[in-house]
Write an enzyme that holds these catalytic residues in place. Structure first.
Site, PDB file in Angstrom:
ATOM      1  N   LEU A 136       0.842  -1.201   0.000  1.00 29.75           N
ATOM      2  CA  LEU A 136       0.000   0.000   0.000  1.00 29.75           C
ATOM      3  C   LEU A 136       0.881   1.255   0.000  1.00 29.75           C
ATOM      4  O   LEU A 136       0.928   2.014   0.958  1.00 29.75           O
ATOM      5  CB  LEU A 136      -0.935  -0.020   1.220  1.00 29.75           C
ATOM      6  N   ILE A 214      -0.384  -4.777 -11.758  1.00 31.83           N
ATOM      7  CA  ILE A 214       0.128  -3.603 -12.491  1.00 31.83           C
ATOM      8  C   ILE A 214       1.506  -3.232 -11.923  1.00 31.83           C
ATOM      9  O   ILE A 214       1.984  -2.118 -12.128  1.00 31.83           O
ATOM     10  CB  ILE A 214      -0.835  -2.387 -12.429  1.00 31.83           C
ATOM     11  N   ARG A 216       4.986  -5.687 -11.044  1.00 30.37           N
ATOM     12  CA  ARG A 216       6.054  -6.361 -11.776  1.00 30.37           C
ATOM     13  C   ARG A 216       5.664  -7.819 -11.947  1.00 30.37           C
ATOM     14  O   ARG A 216       5.137  -8.449 -11.010  1.00 30.37           O
ATOM     15  CB  ARG A 216       7.368  -6.299 -10.994  1.00 30.37           C
ATOM     16  N   ASP A 240      -0.856  -6.283 -16.500  1.00 28.79           N
ATOM     17  CA  ASP A 240      -0.156  -5.284 -17.317  1.00 28.79           C
ATOM     18  C   ASP A 240       1.328  -5.609 -17.404  1.00 28.79           C
ATOM     19  O   ASP A 240       2.058  -4.991 -18.165  1.00 28.79           O
ATOM     20  CB  ASP A 240      -0.349  -3.895 -16.681  1.00 28.79           C
ATOM     21  N   GLU A 245       9.115 -10.229 -19.499  1.00 25.54           N
ATOM     22  CA  GLU A 245       8.797  -9.212 -20.496  1.00 25.54           C
ATOM     23  C   GLU A 245       9.952  -9.012 -21.450  1.00 25.54           C
ATOM     24  O   GLU A 245      11.101  -9.047 -21.005  1.00 25.54           O
ATOM     25  CB  GLU A 245       8.514  -7.873 -19.795  1.00 25.54           C
ATOM     26  N   HIS A 263       2.217  -3.670 -20.626  1.00 17.76           N
ATOM     27  CA  HIS A 263       2.931  -2.766 -19.708  1.00 17.76           C
ATOM     28  C   HIS A 263       2.728  -1.290 -20.081  1.00 17.76           C
ATOM     29  O   HIS A 263       3.673  -0.573 -20.412  1.00 17.76           O
ATOM     30  CB  HIS A 263       4.432  -3.102 -19.661  1.00 17.76           C
TER      31      HIS A 263
END
Ligand code: 8YV
Length: 317
Positions: A136, A214, A216, A240, A245, A263
């Site tokens: 958070l 959203i 890693r 995302d 990647e 991403h």
């Protein structure tokens, strides 16, 4: 002002290179026919590295080849592609671009949430759901504010409870996954969080559960996720980011209950420009002898201007 030599190792976001090149002497390593030779010949002149994206590694091997390196100005809030521990131990400051992309990324988290849950024929509902936010921080809070407006109950998991937030804290991720049905990942990448969402956590999330990432890709055991989505032991996922990647496994692409984006969490023209400006502002402040604006936790600025890399290494030895 004497020329300030900045190295950009990989291409990444072109807006960063464009903006930095307006004010500094920028060297684009990826365009050099022989980068290795270029580093041997010119590495000593480099005072800063501008990293233009999450895939542009700035590791110890590269930094060692830049003996005059003082600053790594990285674009993006996540900097797991930079070896900040090594930098910190060698008197090199690392900066990221916090604060300018929170809302953009939080919007994408909500877009993925709606797309993953609703598909838009007769579907599952967002009503009466509990969203468990993992990590958070600024982005997590921006997601939580949106979730509240959607009428969702928000709970969170992180390293520490935060006394000033109105949401229930779970010290155990598994316990939170059992208690929520929307798990949103906004924690940093890196070895500490690698595969924190594995088969066990997905099992705890359960058959009505939705995973939104959203942050890693490394946070999630992608094989376990594919298995959970294929066997419908969780309902859906909105992603995302991915473990390797830019490669995305064909099985994931084929799944009807996975919503995938390439991403683009921070990818609005306005926000990407603000991120690039933050990189440039750090480089300018440093080149003018001022303190870095947004140093990361591993390389706090203690105002010890003038400490050489040798001195820093000796201190940390
Ligand atoms: C990237 C991001 O920086 O801020 C982050 O941590 O992942 C993104 O905003 C962007 O994709 C460039 O790689």
């Amino acid at each position: 002002m004497p020329p300030f030599d900045v190295l950009m190792p990989t291409a990444g976001l072109s807006v960063v290179a464009d903006l930095v090149a307006e004010r500094m002497r920028l060297h684009r390593l990826w365009l050099e026919p022989d980068p290795d030779r270029w580093l041997a010949e010119h590495g000593a002149s480099i005072r800063a590295v501008a990293s233009a994206g999450a895939q542009g590694k700035v590791d110890a091997a590269l930094m060692r080849r830049l003996p005059g390196l003082e600053l790594v100005a990285s674009v993006g809030v996540g900097y797991d592609h930079v070896d900040a521990e090594w930098a910190g131990a060698h008197g090199i400051i690392v900066t990221n671009t916090p604060g300018v992309l929170d809302d953009e990324v939080a919007d994408v988290a909500m877009a993925l949430t709606i797309m993953a849950v609703r598909e838009l024929p007769l579907t599952a509902s967002l009503r009466d759901r509990t969203m468990g936010v993992v990590g958070l921080g600024r982005i997590g809070k921006a997601v939580a504010r949106r979730a509240e407006a959607f009428g969702l109950t928000v709970v969170y998991h992180g390293r520490h409870a935060q006394p000033d937030v109105p949401y229930r804290y779970f010290q155990s991720l598994k316990a939170m996954a059992e208690a929520c049905d929307l798990l949103v990942l906004t924690a940093p990448g890196g070895p500490e969080t690698r595969h924190m969402v594995d088969a066990e956590i997905l099992g705890a999330l359960g058959p009505d559960g939705v995973l939104i990432n959203i942050a890693r890709g490394s946070l999630v055991d992608e094989e376990a996720l594919i298995e959970a989505l294929s066997k419908r032991t969780i309902l859906a996922a909105g992603l995302d980011v991915f473990e390797h990647e830019p490669n995305v496994p064909a099985e994931l692409l084929a799944l009807p209950n996975a919503v995938l984006l390439p991403h683009v969490g921070s990818a609005s023209v306005k926000t990407r420009r603000a991120m690039a400006q933050c990189v440039l502002d750090n480089l300018i402040a440093w080149s003018e002898g001022k303190a870095p604006l947004t140093p990361v936790a591993e390389t706090p600025w203690r105002g010890r201007w003038g400490r050489t890399r040798g001195e820093a290494a000796a201190e940390s030895a």
